[in-house]
Design a protein around this motif. Structure first.
Motif, PDB file in Angstrom:
ATOM      1  N   LEU A 348       0.710  -1.297   0.027  1.00  0.00           N
ATOM      2  CA  LEU A 348      -0.090   0.164  -0.025  1.00  0.00           C
ATOM      3  C   LEU A 348       0.909   1.201  -0.028  1.00  0.00           C
ATOM      4  N   ILE A 349       1.958   1.452   0.789  1.00  0.00           N
ATOM      5  CA  ILE A 349       2.599   2.423   0.803  1.00  0.00           C
ATOM      6  C   ILE A 349       3.584   2.473  -0.530  1.00  0.00           C
ATOM      7  N   GLY A 350       4.048   1.367  -0.960  1.00  0.00           N
ATOM      8  CA  GLY A 350       4.485   1.454  -2.286  1.00  0.00           C
ATOM      9  C   GLY A 350       3.441   1.881  -3.555  1.00  0.00           C
ATOM     10  N   ASN A 351       2.265   1.697  -3.374  1.00  0.00           N
ATOM     11  CA  ASN A 351       1.335   2.151  -4.280  1.00  0.00           C
ATOM     12  C   ASN A 351       1.345   3.801  -4.027  1.00  0.00           C
ATOM     13  N   LEU A 352       1.188   4.402  -2.859  1.00  0.00           N
ATOM     14  CA  LEU A 352       1.022   5.603  -2.505  1.00  0.00           C
ATOM     15  C   LEU A 352       2.341   6.493  -3.000  1.00  0.00           C
ATOM     16  N   TYR A 353       3.185   5.928  -3.220  1.00  0.00           N
ATOM     17  CA  TYR A 353       4.677   6.521  -3.615  1.00  0.00           C
ATOM     18  C   TYR A 353       4.483   6.586  -5.054  1.00  0.00           C
ATOM     19  N   PHE A 354       4.274   5.048  -5.692  1.00  0.00           N
ATOM     20  CA  PHE A 354       4.162   5.076  -7.189  1.00  0.00           C
ATOM     21  C   PHE A 354       3.198   6.263  -7.742  1.00  0.00           C
ATOM     22  N   GLN A 355       2.074   6.299  -7.077  1.00  0.00           N
ATOM     23  CA  GLN A 355       0.772   7.305  -7.677  1.00  0.00           C
ATOM     24  C   GLN A 355       1.262   8.548  -7.264  1.00  0.00           C
ATOM     25  N   SER A 356       2.378   8.939  -6.874  1.00  0.00           N
ATOM     26  CA  SER A 356       2.675  10.284  -6.234  1.00  0.00           C
ATOM     27  C   SER A 356       3.717  11.046  -7.334  1.00  0.00           C
ATOM     28  N   TYR A 357       3.722  10.374  -8.527  1.00  0.00           N
ATOM     29  CA  TYR A 357       4.794  11.123  -9.524  1.00  0.00           C
ATOM     30  C   TYR A 357       4.184  12.541  -9.907  1.00  0.00           C
ATOM     31  N   ASN A 358       2.989  12.508 -10.301  1.00  0.00           N
ATOM     32  CA  ASN A 358       2.513  13.843 -10.711  1.00  0.00           C
ATOM     33  C   ASN A 358       2.431  14.740  -9.802  1.00  0.00           C
ATOM     34  N   ASP A 359       2.021  14.255  -8.236  1.00  0.00           N
ATOM     35  CA  ASP A 359       1.921  15.275  -7.333  1.00  0.00           C
ATOM     36  C   ASP A 359       3.407  15.746  -6.831  1.00  0.00           C
ATOM     37  N   CYS A 360       4.318  15.047  -6.932  1.00  0.00           N
ATOM     38  CA  CYS A 360       5.531  15.374  -6.417  1.00  0.00           C
ATOM     39  C   CYS A 360       6.551  16.022  -7.564  1.00  0.00           C
ATOM     40  N   ARG A 361       6.354  15.800  -8.833  1.00  0.00           N
ATOM     41  CA  ARG A 361       6.917  16.277  -9.810  1.00  0.00           C
ATOM     42  C   ARG A 361       7.082  17.726 -10.104  1.00  0.00           C
ATOM     43  N   GLN A 362       8.414  18.390 -10.043  1.00  0.00           N
ATOM     44  CA  GLN A 362       8.758  19.728 -10.299  1.00  0.00           C
ATOM     45  C   GLN A 362       9.242  20.090 -11.683  1.00  0.00           C
ATOM     46  N   GLY A 363       9.606  19.290 -12.418  1.00  0.00           N
ATOM     47  CA  GLY A 363       9.853  19.363 -13.971  1.00  0.00           C
ATOM     48  C   GLY A 363      11.131  20.033 -14.030  1.00  0.00           C
ATOM     49  N   VAL A 364      12.019  19.765 -13.034  1.00  0.00           N
ATOM     50  CA  VAL A 364      13.355  20.608 -12.831  1.00  0.00           C
ATOM     51  C   VAL A 364      14.447  19.368 -13.701  1.00  0.00           C
ATOM     52  N   LYS A 366      14.618  15.010 -14.013  1.00  0.00           N
ATOM     53  CA  LYS A 366      14.101  13.884 -14.319  1.00  0.00           C
ATOM     54  C   LYS A 366      14.537  13.042 -13.301  1.00  0.00           C
ATOM     55  N   VAL A 367      15.859  13.312 -12.961  1.00  0.00           N
ATOM     56  CA  VAL A 367      16.207  12.178 -11.709  1.00  0.00           C
ATOM     57  C   VAL A 367      15.462  12.321 -10.468  1.00  0.00           C
ATOM     58  N   ASP A 368      15.390  13.829 -10.030  1.00  0.00           N
ATOM     59  CA  ASP A 368      14.618  13.989  -8.794  1.00  0.00           C
ATOM     60  C   ASP A 368      13.186  13.616  -9.017  1.00  0.00           C
ATOM     61  N   ASP A 369      12.534  13.921  -9.966  1.00  0.00           N
ATOM     62  CA  ASP A 369      11.156  13.533 -10.207  1.00  0.00           C
ATOM     63  C   ASP A 369      10.985  12.146 -10.235  1.00  0.00           C
ATOM     64  N   ARG A 370      11.854  11.247 -10.527  1.00  0.00           N
ATOM     65  CA  ARG A 370      11.731   9.864 -10.427  1.00  0.00           C
ATOM     66  C   ARG A 370      12.160   9.149  -9.332  1.00  0.00           C
ATOM     67  N   LEU A 371      12.589   9.650  -8.261  1.00  0.00           N
ATOM     68  CA  LEU A 371      12.944   9.289  -7.192  1.00  0.00           C
ATOM     69  C   LEU A 371      11.760   8.581  -6.406  1.00  0.00           C
ATOM     70  N   VAL A 372      10.504   8.972  -6.701  1.00  0.00           N
ATOM     71  CA  VAL A 372       9.304   8.456  -6.157  1.00  0.00           C
ATOM     72  C   VAL A 372       9.382   6.886  -6.379  1.00  0.00           C
ATOM     73  N   PHE A 373       9.698   6.664  -7.677  1.00  0.00           N
ATOM     74  CA  PHE A 373       9.747   5.218  -7.997  1.00  0.00           C
ATOM     75  C   PHE A 373      10.590   4.087  -7.450  1.00  0.00           C
ATOM     76  N   ILE A 374      11.702   4.954  -7.119  1.00  0.00           N
ATOM     77  CA  ILE A 374      12.811   4.116  -6.408  1.00  0.00           C
ATOM     78  C   ILE A 374      12.357   3.805  -4.877  1.00  0.00           C
ATOM     79  N   ALA A 375      11.504   4.803  -4.411  1.00  0.00           N
ATOM     80  CA  ALA A 375      10.867   4.791  -3.034  1.00  0.00           C
ATOM     81  C   ALA A 375       9.847   3.694  -3.057  1.00  0.00           C
TER      82      ALA A 375
END
Length: 430
Positions: A348-364, A366-375
């Motif tokens: 469940l926590i993994g899904n919350l992180y996976f689904q947070s890409y658009n919420d947390c993405r800053q567009g500056v 690409k590496v920082d934005d994709r850290l949610v998938f590593i988490a």
């Protein structure tokens, strides 16, 4: 020789026996004692036919001799009935056996206790005799009214079976009358279980439920039309429990009355199980504050860590569904604190992180934005969820994206947003 020895013994003990408490010997005391010794000896050796004559002499000449006269009398005629193959003789023995219970009440009282025993004997005799069903039903009605929770266990399921047989044979009993008796039986079973906490009462209730559904068509409309108005009018917890059980057995849990009944039952008898059910129902209806109220109550009523973990996971799923990701993770972690093996909580926590890409993405970056998938991957790994691990890896930053920013695999990076975790930088598989 055996008979002479018994008679001699009776004569020798005459004086002491006359004063024996609980016995009301007639004037022909010696003869009465002889008859008593003869029939008792025959009963002990299961020679019931031999016992009949001396036993009948006592019934005729000293019917108030002792309560054992009728206890043993029932044994005599039940024993004879069991070995008889002629239907007419069987019926005669049955009636004589049941008369023993009636006469026992007549001379020695204790009606409730004796009816308890008579009811089950009558059930064994008459359950296949349609002409006796009304008599059986009346007997069980009276037995339950007089004994309540003291009703013998043997009579619990038997009573419901009597109701079923009478109804299906065309007896004058309405569906509402059937339900009333079902409720009476269920209440007694519940009271017995509360005192003795024995799993056999769960089996009894299951059998009574099956007999009910074999007797009347218990569907959503029936319960909502016949019983719910009465429940809403009286607010009676027993009626509410009956409605709740019937809606559950009829698979009518989507009925608004299911929750109404559950809340009435919970108010009268708060329990972990009911609080859990109500929490689930209110969560499904998107009434999150009500759901949280009952979920928290369930946690407070349990000392079992696994049960607590289950409730916390339910709460996590509820908050996840409502988009409250941080709150959902909080309760998933509480579930894990009570049950570290709860893989669903990690997923469940993994899904919350996976689904947070658009919420947390800053567009500056690409590496920082994709850290949610590593988490997310890290949580799926703890859960042992290989399918989602693979999906998360597909979204890792590429090696070129990492090099472009002068970063290196294996270095620690901070993931901000609501997640606020440190992860180890990894690249997407080729």
């Amino acid at each position: 020789m055996k008979k002479l020895l018994l008679i001699g013994f009776v004569v020798c003990m005459n004086a002491a026996a006359i004063a024996q408490p609980g016995w009301n010997w007639p004037e022909e005391v010696d003869k009465a004692k002889e008859k008593n010794a003869l029939y008792v000896d025959a009963v002990k050796s299961k020679q019931y036919a031999v016992a009949v004559a001396p036993h009948q002499w006592l019934l005729d000449n000293c019917p108030d001799l002792n309560e054992s006269l009728y206890i043993n009398g029932a044994k005599i005629y039940e024993g004879l009935e069991d070995k008889e193959s002629d239907p007419a003789k069987q019926l005669s023995y049955q009636e004589k056996a049941l008369k023993m219970y009636d006469d026992r009440i007549k001379y020695f009282g204790d009606e409730a206790n004796v009816l308890n025993r008579k009811a089950f004997a009558a059930y064994k005799f008459y359950k296949g005799n349609q002409s006796k069903y009304k008599e059986l039903l009346d007997l069980f009605d009276k037995t339950f009214d007089m004994n309540g929770v003291e009703t013998m266990d043997n009579n619990l399921v038997a009573y419901m079976d009597v109701v079923r047989r009478y109804k299906l044979s065309g007896g004058a009993i309405s569906d509402e009358d059937v339900i009333d008796r079902y409720g009476k039986i269920s209440d007694v079973i519940a009271e017995k279980d509360a005192v003795k906490s024995d799993s056999k009462y769960t089996v009894y209730q299951e059998n009574v439920d099956k007999l009910l559904t074999a007797t009347v068509d218990v569907n959503c409309e029936f319960v909502e039309t016949k019983l719910v108005p009465k429940m809403n009018e009286t607010k009676d917890p027993k009626m509410a429990k009956k409605v709740f059980q019937l809606l559950l057995s009829a698979k009518c849990t989507d009925s608004p009355a299911f929750v109404q009944a559950g809340e009435l039952v919970y108010k009268a008898e708060p329990s972990y199980g009911m609080a859990k059910v109500l929490g689930i129902k209110f969560a499904a209806d998107n009434q999150y504050s009500k759901a949280a109220e009952y979920y928290n109550a369930a946690v407070g009523m349990s000392d079992d860590n696994l049960k607590k973990a289950e409730i916390y996971l339910n709460m996590a799923q509820m908050f996840a569904s409502s988009g409250q990701k941080s709150e959902a993770r909080n309760y998933a972690r509480k579930a894990l604190a009570n049950d570290p093996s709860a893989g669903e909580a990690y997923t469940l926590i993994g899904n919350l992180y996976f689904q947070s890409y658009n919420d947390c993405r800053q567009g500056v970056s690409k590496v920082d934005d994709r850290l949610v998938f590593i988490a997310a991957y890290n949580q799926y790994k703890k859960a042992g969820n290989t399918a989602m691990m693979a999906k998360a890896q597909e979204q890792f930053p590429s090696i070129s994206e990492i090099f472009e920013l002068g970063l290196a695999e294996g270095q620690s990076m901070t993931l901000g947003c609501w997640i606020n975790e440190t992860v180890t930088l990894e690249r997407r598989p080729n």
